[in-house]
Design a protein around this motif. Structure first.
Motif: not given
Length: 524
Positions: A434-440, A442-448, A470-479
């Motif tokens: 809801e804050l829209e501060a996270v790439p979609d 990353v959100l999809d990966r966590l939801r799955r 998925a980029t290196e930056s997205a992986d960092l955000v995911y972790r």
């Protein structure tokens, strides 16, 4: 012991036997005692003499601390009244009964019979914990037996000191002084153990170095034990209190990586020490028997009479106590199988042997205590009988009693808890979306990943196959986000435990699973 080679051979023997016992699902303490006894009877086996200093200063502190650290606060608070009754009343009753039987059926003087009763009066925390790991007892029953074995030693040690003083000085018992000594031992040990736990807590909160954390954890039980002994209080009580306090805060003092390392290191130390000390019990008995006088050759019958007395007194105490506890808990029909199981679980072990070895060899007038060898033999043989007979039959007794938790119940509890943790993670994820501060992506990966855990909660987190976007930056955000969700799941896990929704065993298992996942994220 005669040489370093003997010590190394003992370590190898104990490790092999304990490993075999684990693979065959046999009670390791019982099998180790039998193996030690068998080796001691072989021709050419060197004589093994156990030093009370080695048992007290090297072996006992870490084993007591590890047993106390596993003690769940919630269940301990629920059973503290019956634990207090058993830790004082049952110990006194057992000492008196064994002393009377020993004075009647053995050649022991009444003074040394009283010493024997005091030595064998308390159950052993090391043996009880080692045997209890294999059983699926209800949480309260398991904690009752374990807590009793941890807290009854102060009473037993006071009795041993009073009884040994009577035997050595041939003086009358000063029970007023004994009461003051009990308060000094138990109270002083409690204060020192709590103080050590407080200091260690402050240090560990400011430390994030894994090696230093490991050293602190290994030194803590020895510090608690030695400081209490120097202050002439109970090192056993101090060690137990420090373990209980720090065990209840362990998850809040360190991060996941350090907790995993401490678990591995301490598990190895406890495994080696338990394996060696139970082997020593079996190894020591033949040498002790050879030191007996010719008039003491009926010692097997004496040992059997003492062992039966201990079991009978324990059952007579636990039966009415269990009935009162069950009635207060609103149980309609009393379950008499509970006191039978609790009686059979009350084994003797390392502590009585250490107490017997501490008995002086000479009286104050310089004469030798002639009955000391028989007291040592009866103590060791009763320990062997309880570990072997009760140890090998305890699991069948628990199964036949019907009070053991079914594997399906434990599995269902863990699956439901995993599902709740996943729901808590998804709720936090929706707040971030809801804050829209996270790439979609990353959100999809966590939801799955979280939805996969909901669909099959028994499996570990299923990592999704990353996408081309998925980029290196997205992986960092995911972790980073996954660590945040692990924090949320840890808080939910604690709420489930505090709300009596899950047992302490399930909480520890799931906490370890979360720690492993957090450590993997840090390694990426």
């Amino acid at each position: 012991m005669r040489s370093v080679g003997t010590v190394l051979a003992l370590v190898v023997l104990a490790t092999v036997v304990a490993t075999f016992a684990q693979r065959r699902r046999l009670p390791a303490p019982s099998l180790l005692v039998v193996a030690g006894l068998a080796v001691a009877l072989l021709p050419g086996t060197p004589r093994i003499e156990i030093s009370p200093e080695i048992i007290g200063l090297v072996v006992l502190p870490p084993l007591l601390y590890a047993s106390a650290e596993d003690m769940p606060w919630r269940e301990l608070r629920a059973v503290w009244k019956p634990v207090g009754i058993l830790a004082i009343g049952l110990v006194l009753a057992s000492a008196a009964a064994v002393g009377a039987v020993a004075a009647a059926v053995t050649p022991l003087s009444w003074q040394m019979a009283l010493v024997l009763g005091a030595v064998l009066a308390s159950t052993d925390p090391v043996a009880v914990t080692a045997l209890g790991r294999r059983l699926a007892l209800p949480p309260k029953a398991q904690v009752l037996v374990q807590a009793e074995s941890l807290f009854n030693d102060a009473t037993s040690l006071v009795l041993v000191r009073v009884a040994a003083g009577i035997a050595v000085a041939s003086a009358a018992a000063n029970w007023g002084a004994a009461g003051g000594q009990f308060l000094l031992l138990a109270g002083g040990g409690t204060v020192i153990g709590g103080a050590v736990a407080g200091v260690v807590t402050l240090i560990r909160r400011r430390t994030e170095e894994p090696v230093l954390e490991t050293v602190i954890a290994l030194v803590t039980p020895y510090a608690a034990y030695l400081l209490a002994e120097i202050a002439h209080t109970s090192g056993v009580t101090s060690c137990v209190v420090a373990g209980v306090v720090l065990g209840g805060r362990g998850d809040r003092l360190t991060n996941a990586r350090i907790r995993l390392q401490l678990h591995a290191v301490y598990g190895t130390v406890v495994f080696l020490l338990e394996s060696v000390v139970f082997s020593l019990i079996g190894l020591a008995l033949p040498a002790q028997v050879r030191a007996l006088a010719d008039g003491d050759r009926a010692w097997p019958l004496y040992a059997l009479a003492v062992a039966v007395t201990l079991i009978a007194v324990r059952l007579l105490w636990l039966a009415p106590l269990s009935a009162v506890v069950q009635r207060e808990g609103g149980v309609g029909r009393l379950n008499w199988r509970v006191p039978v199981v609790l009686t059979w679980a009350g084994t003797r072990g390392v502590m009585p042997l250490a107490a017997a070895l501490s008995i002086p060899e000479f009286a104050k007038d310089g004469s030798k205590l002639a009955d000391r060898p028989l007291v040592l033999v009866l103590t060791t043989s009763v320990v062997v009988v309880t570990l072997v007979v009760q140890g090998f039959t305890l699991a069948p007794v628990v199964r036949r009693s019907g009070i053991a938790l079914e594997p399906a119940h434990t599995e269902r509890e863990e699956i439901e808890a995993r599902s709740r943790l996943a729901h808590a993670g998804l709720a936090r994820l929706e707040e971030l979306a809801e804050l829209e501060a996270v790439p979609d992506v990353v959100l999809d990966r966590l939801r799955r990943a979280l939805n996969a855990r909901l669909e099959d909660a028994r499996d570990r987190l299923a990592e999704s196959d990353g996408t081309a976007a998925a980029t290196e930056s997205a992986d960092l955000v995911y972790r980073q986000l996954r660590r945040d969700l692990i924090t949320v799941e840890t808080e939910e896990l604690q709420r489930l435990y505090d709300g009596h929704r899950i047992s302490d065993t399930t909480r520890r298992r799931l906490q370890r699973s979360l720690d492993l996942e957090e450590a993997r994220l840090s390694d990426v």
